[in-house]
Write an enzyme that holds these catalytic residues in place. Structure first.
Site, PDB file in Angstrom:
ATOM      1  N   ARG A 269      -1.589 -22.173 -15.283  1.00 47.20           N
ATOM      2  CA  ARG A 269      -2.874 -21.671 -15.804  1.00 47.20           C
ATOM      3  C   ARG A 269      -2.606 -20.615 -16.877  1.00 47.20           C
ATOM      4  O   ARG A 269      -1.952 -19.602 -16.595  1.00 47.20           O
ATOM      5  CB  ARG A 269      -3.681 -21.101 -14.635  1.00 47.20           C
TER       6      ARG A 269
ATOM      7  N   ASN B 124      -9.333 -10.879 -10.513  1.00 50.05           N
ATOM      8  CA  ASN B 124     -10.114 -12.050 -10.896  1.00 50.05           C
ATOM      9  C   ASN B 124     -10.352 -12.046 -12.401  1.00 50.05           C
ATOM     10  O   ASN B 124     -10.597 -11.000 -13.011  1.00 50.05           O
ATOM     11  CB  ASN B 124     -11.451 -12.074 -10.139  1.00 50.05           C
ATOM     12  N   SER B 125     -10.303 -13.218 -12.982  1.00 48.13           N
ATOM     13  CA  SER B 125     -10.362 -13.340 -14.443  1.00 48.13           C
ATOM     14  C   SER B 125     -11.661 -12.824 -15.040  1.00 48.13           C
ATOM     15  O   SER B 125     -11.740 -12.571 -16.250  1.00 48.13           O
ATOM     16  CB  SER B 125     -10.176 -14.802 -14.841  1.00 48.13           C
TER      17      SER B 125
ATOM     18  N   GLU C   7      -1.146 -18.764 -12.177  1.00 45.22           N
ATOM     19  CA  GLU C   7      -1.628 -18.186 -13.429  1.00 45.22           C
ATOM     20  C   GLU C   7      -0.645 -17.138 -13.935  1.00 45.22           C
ATOM     21  O   GLU C   7       0.015 -16.449 -13.142  1.00 45.22           O
ATOM     22  CB  GLU C   7      -3.030 -17.589 -13.227  1.00 45.22           C
TER      23      GLU C   7
ATOM     24  N   SER D  58     -10.058 -22.327  -3.854  1.00 42.60           N
ATOM     25  CA  SER D  58     -10.307 -21.169  -4.725  1.00 42.60           C
ATOM     26  C   SER D  58      -9.837 -19.852  -4.099  1.00 42.60           C
ATOM     27  O   SER D  58     -10.209 -19.516  -2.969  1.00 42.60           O
ATOM     28  CB  SER D  58     -11.813 -21.092  -5.004  1.00 42.60           C
ATOM     29  N   GLY D  59      -9.065 -19.082  -4.863  1.00 47.00           N
ATOM     30  CA  GLY D  59      -8.637 -17.772  -4.387  1.00 47.00           C
ATOM     31  C   GLY D  59      -9.830 -16.843  -4.217  1.00 47.00           C
ATOM     32  O   GLY D  59      -9.921 -16.097  -3.233  1.00 47.00           O
ATOM     33  N   LEU D  60     -10.759 -16.914  -5.174  1.00 49.76           N
ATOM     34  CA  LEU D  60     -11.952 -16.074  -5.083  1.00 49.76           C
ATOM     35  C   LEU D  60     -12.732 -16.398  -3.800  1.00 49.76           C
ATOM     36  O   LEU D  60     -13.105 -15.505  -3.033  1.00 49.76           O
ATOM     37  CB  LEU D  60     -12.851 -16.315  -6.308  1.00 49.76           C
TER      38      LEU D  60
ATOM     39  N   ASP E 290      -2.935 -18.173  -7.303  1.00 52.39           N
ATOM     40  CA  ASP E 290      -2.858 -16.889  -8.020  1.00 52.39           C
ATOM     41  C   ASP E 290      -1.576 -16.838  -8.864  1.00 52.39           C
ATOM     42  O   ASP E 290      -1.324 -17.723  -9.644  1.00 52.39           O
ATOM     43  CB  ASP E 290      -2.955 -15.715  -7.032  1.00 52.39           C
TER      44      ASP E 290
ATOM     45  N   HIS F 158      -8.129 -21.316 -19.256  1.00 53.81           N
ATOM     46  CA  HIS F 158      -9.287 -20.592 -18.732  1.00 53.81           C
ATOM     47  C   HIS F 158      -9.945 -19.771 -19.841  1.00 53.81           C
ATOM     48  O   HIS F 158      -9.272 -19.306 -20.759  1.00 53.81           O
ATOM     49  CB  HIS F 158      -8.843 -19.678 -17.592  1.00 53.81           C
TER      50      HIS F 158
ATOM     51  N   ASP G 159      -5.444 -22.773  -5.583  1.00 50.15           N
ATOM     52  CA  ASP G 159      -5.397 -21.711  -6.576  1.00 50.15           C
ATOM     53  C   ASP G 159      -4.392 -20.702  -6.026  1.00 50.15           C
ATOM     54  O   ASP G 159      -4.739 -19.870  -5.177  1.00 50.15           O
ATOM     55  CB  ASP G 159      -6.811 -21.118  -6.700  1.00 50.15           C
TER      56      ASP G 159
ATOM     57  N   LYS H 120      -2.948  -9.774  -8.603  1.00 55.42           N
ATOM     58  CA  LYS H 120      -3.815 -10.251  -9.684  1.00 55.42           C
ATOM     59  C   LYS H 120      -5.220  -9.653  -9.583  1.00 55.42           C
ATOM     60  O   LYS H 120      -5.602  -9.083  -8.542  1.00 55.42           O
ATOM     61  CB  LYS H 120      -3.876 -11.788  -9.690  1.00 55.42           C
TER      62      LYS H 120
ATOM     63  N   ASP I  17     -10.719 -10.465  -4.495  1.00 53.77           N
ATOM     64  CA  ASP I  17      -9.820 -11.480  -5.061  1.00 53.77           C
ATOM     65  C   ASP I  17      -8.681 -10.767  -5.787  1.00 53.77           C
ATOM     66  O   ASP I  17      -8.480 -10.933  -6.978  1.00 53.77           O
ATOM     67  CB  ASP I  17     -10.651 -12.349  -6.021  1.00 53.77           C
TER      68      ASP I  17
HETATM   69  C1  SPV Z   1     -10.895 -18.958  -8.386  1.00 51.99           C
HETATM   70  O1  SPV Z   1     -11.759 -19.775  -8.065  1.00 51.99           O
HETATM   71  O2  SPV Z   1     -10.438 -18.150  -7.609  1.00 51.99           O
HETATM   72  C2  SPV Z   1     -10.395 -18.930  -9.747  1.00 51.99           C
HETATM   73  C3  SPV Z   1     -11.268 -19.327 -10.814  1.00 51.99           C
HETATM   74  O3  SPV Z   1      -9.282 -18.517  -9.949  1.00 51.99           O
HETATM   75  S1  SPV Z   1     -11.934 -17.914 -11.447  1.00 51.99           S
HETATM   76  O4  SPV Z   1     -12.628 -17.222 -10.416  1.00 51.99           O
HETATM   77  O5  SPV Z   1     -12.789 -18.394 -12.488  1.00 51.99           O
HETATM   78  O6  SPV Z   1     -10.858 -17.105 -11.986  1.00 51.99           O
HETATM   79 MG    MG Z   2      -8.514 -17.513  -8.458  1.00 52.29          MG
END
Ligand code: SPV
Ligand code: MG
Length: 539
Positions: free
Chosen positions: A155, A118-119, A110, A42-44, A83, A186, A81, A116, A54
């Site tokens: 993504r 975070n979503s 994505e 996970s990027g986050l 990004d 997503h 992930d 980027k 993130d």
């Molecule tokens: C992550 O886990 O970094 C993701 C998922 O990209 S989210 O945080 O839901 O975007």
């Molecule tokens: Mg991410």
């Protein structure tokens, strides 16, 4: 199986699969041990565990560094992930190459802009990537991979950015045509409506992955019914670790002691296990030269030592002082000087007088009526399962430190030290353990392995090759064997007074080989007042 192949099988399996977030080596190992068949890099989480946002604040090589630790300690595939691919098509090509080198099975990119966001942060305002530019990035990534099973997941962020299903489908279709192996759709809604609507339209064109962080109340069976390929638990390991860390830090700060926390946290040994400490210990045995460090010494010191007369009326021989300190102290100091600090002394006569610190004691109350083998038997009870080699020696033999050192370095199961200079020995005109060996010590025996034939008080001159100095080194591999032989000797009542030499000869009779290390002098058997004078005097 290759990690890339493992991941492809998960993607294409006909049941719903689950992968779980990890963000460093430790969490990756924990996720694998829990039973997961794949990891979401996970990027986050990887950003957060470094305390940054993130928002591509970590450089892509810093992300790679984290992944390398995760990949090294696990055998399941990692889906990174990635990004936005950290740049344009060219950066994407290089990313894929570096991921393959680190045994990462797949990457998800994505369709947003670098850097980027975070979503789940200001999702509605997020700009999307140009659809053709992003498709070129996917193509470049696919062309860059050298392993056919490496997977690229596209993504689609159309729902996140506030676009409808038509845009989501248009993008997914274009990315799929560009070569994406799967689509991650997503959504930031608290219900799964968007992703389910997408899946219904999309059908089975290619596998579809989801991240139910926001629609967490949805029963998992619904994802199964709609034939999603894979669920990503994207950040729960990071979040649960955060809960635990906050609780522990607060507790420690308030309580200022460890009592209330200790039972709530894993023991340090669990951390060692997760780090694979045991494997290193085993490797050390294979690759490090043997050293005396870690060897266990057993000292047979139960007898009174009548031959020292008045000196042993109120204490046993091992406590008689030479040069201001007890014989036992001299021996312990010598062992300590080569790193041997586990020492067990079998005491008997006036046992309570033998009380030096940092030594383990075993008592043999039958020291008078039974021989030294009983002392050894009592000591060995403690070592039924040990990973340490041991050196058995006498409580009244002084020696130079190189003797335990060369014994400890020897690999063979049983090793004895034999003095070639027996004609100069203090024991010349008294009871001594002479040895007959496979070869006499001479220039010819240089570099040869010499083995013991027997130990005896009386030997013909021609077969007398030296004097046994009372040291028997036993490898931990054969301690159970030694114990069994000892037990069988002692079970015969007429062997009550038996000595170490009988044990060694019995081992030889039973087919064991006893390696001989020839040395010259550098030891002293304390058996008379004159010996004490030689060793340094009474004071
Ligand atoms: C992550 O886990 O970094 C993701 C998922 O990209 S989210 O945080 O839901 O975007
Ligand atoms: Mg991410």
């Amino acid at each position: 199986m290759k990690k890339t192949t493992q991941f492809r099988r998960l993607l294409n399996s006909n049941q719903l699969e689950f992968i779980c977030e990890a963000h460093n080596g430790l969490s990756a190992r924990i996720v694998e041990e829990a039973g997961f068949q794949g990891i979401w890099g996970s990027g986050l989480s990887i950003s957060a565990q470094n305390g940054v946002r993130d928002s591509n604040e970590l450089s892509w090589t810093q992300v790679l560094d984290s992944l390398e630790f995760m990949s090294d300690v696990t055998s399941i595939p990692i889906l990174l992930d990635g990004d936005t691919g950290y740049g344009n098509f060219n950066n994407m090509r290089r990313l894929v190459k570096k991921l393959e080198q680190r045994d990462i099975a797949a990457v998800c990119i994505e369709d947003k802009l670098f850097p980027k966001t975070n979503s789940f942060i200001r999702s509605g305002t997020q700009p999307l990537a140009d659809i053709n530019e992003f498709s070129g990035k996917i193509k470049a990534g696919k062309d860059a991979q050298s392993d056919d099973d490496f997977a690229i997941v596209a993504r689609v962020e159309a729902f996140i950015a506030g676009w409808g299903i038509a845009e989501a489908l248009r993008r997914a279709e274009t990315y799929h045509k560009a070569g994406a192996d799967a689509i991650l759709i997503h959504s930031a809604l608290s219900v799964p409506d968007e992703v389910i609507a997408f899946k219904q339209e999309w059908g089975n064109r290619c596998p579809v992955l989801i991240v139910p962080t926001k629609y967490y109340t949805t029963p998992t069976d619904q994802f199964r019914e709609h034939k999603f390929s894979m669920v990503i638990w994207a950040n729960q390991i990071l979040r649960s670790a955060t809960t635990a860390m906050q609780k522990s830090a607060q507790n420690l700060f308030e309580e200022k002691n460890l009592l209330s926390l200790e039972d709530q946290v894993v023991p340090v040994s669990e951390i060692f296990r997760l780090q694979g400490a045991k494997e290193l210990q085993e490797a050390e045995k294979r690759y490090l030269p043997k050293s005396a460090k870690g060897v266990h010494a057993i000292l047979l010191g139960a007898s009174r030592g009548e031959e020292l007369g008045e000196l042993t009326i109120d204490k046993p021989k091992i406590m008689v002082k030479i040069n201001g300190k007890p014989i036992l102290s001299h021996i312990v100091d010598t062992y300590n000087s080569v790193g041997i600090k586990h020492i067990t002394v079998v005491r008997g006569y006036m046992g309570q007088k033998v009380n030096l610190p940092n030594i383990q004691y075993v008592d043999n109350d039958e020291f008078d009526s039974r021989g030294e083998l009983l002392s050894l038997q009592k000591a060995l009870v403690q070592f039924s399962s040990t990973d340490k080699d041991m050196i058995i020696s006498y409580g009244d033999v002084l020696f130079n430190k190189y003797i335990p050192q060369i014994l400890a370095e020897e690999e063979e199961d049983f090793v004895v030290a034999v003095d070639t200079n027996w004609k100069e020995s203090v024991n010349l005109n008294r009871k001594a353990d002479y040895t007959s060996c496979s070869m006499a010590h001479s220039r010819l025996s240089f570099n040869k392995n010499i083995y013991l034939n027997k130990i005896a008080e009386h030997l013909e001159e021609y077969e007398k090759h030296g004097e046994w100095m009372g040291f028997l080194k036993v490898s931990n591999r054969v301690i159970p064997k030694l114990t069994a032989v000892l037990d069988s000797i002692l079970s015969k009542t007429n062997e009550d007074k038996s000595e170490m030499s009988l044990l060694i000869n019995t081992l030889i009779d039973q087919g064991h080989t006893i390696r001989v290390l020839y040395t010259t002098g550098h030891w002293l058997d304390i058996d008379s007042l004159a010996d004490i004078e030689i060793a340094g005097g009474f004071k």
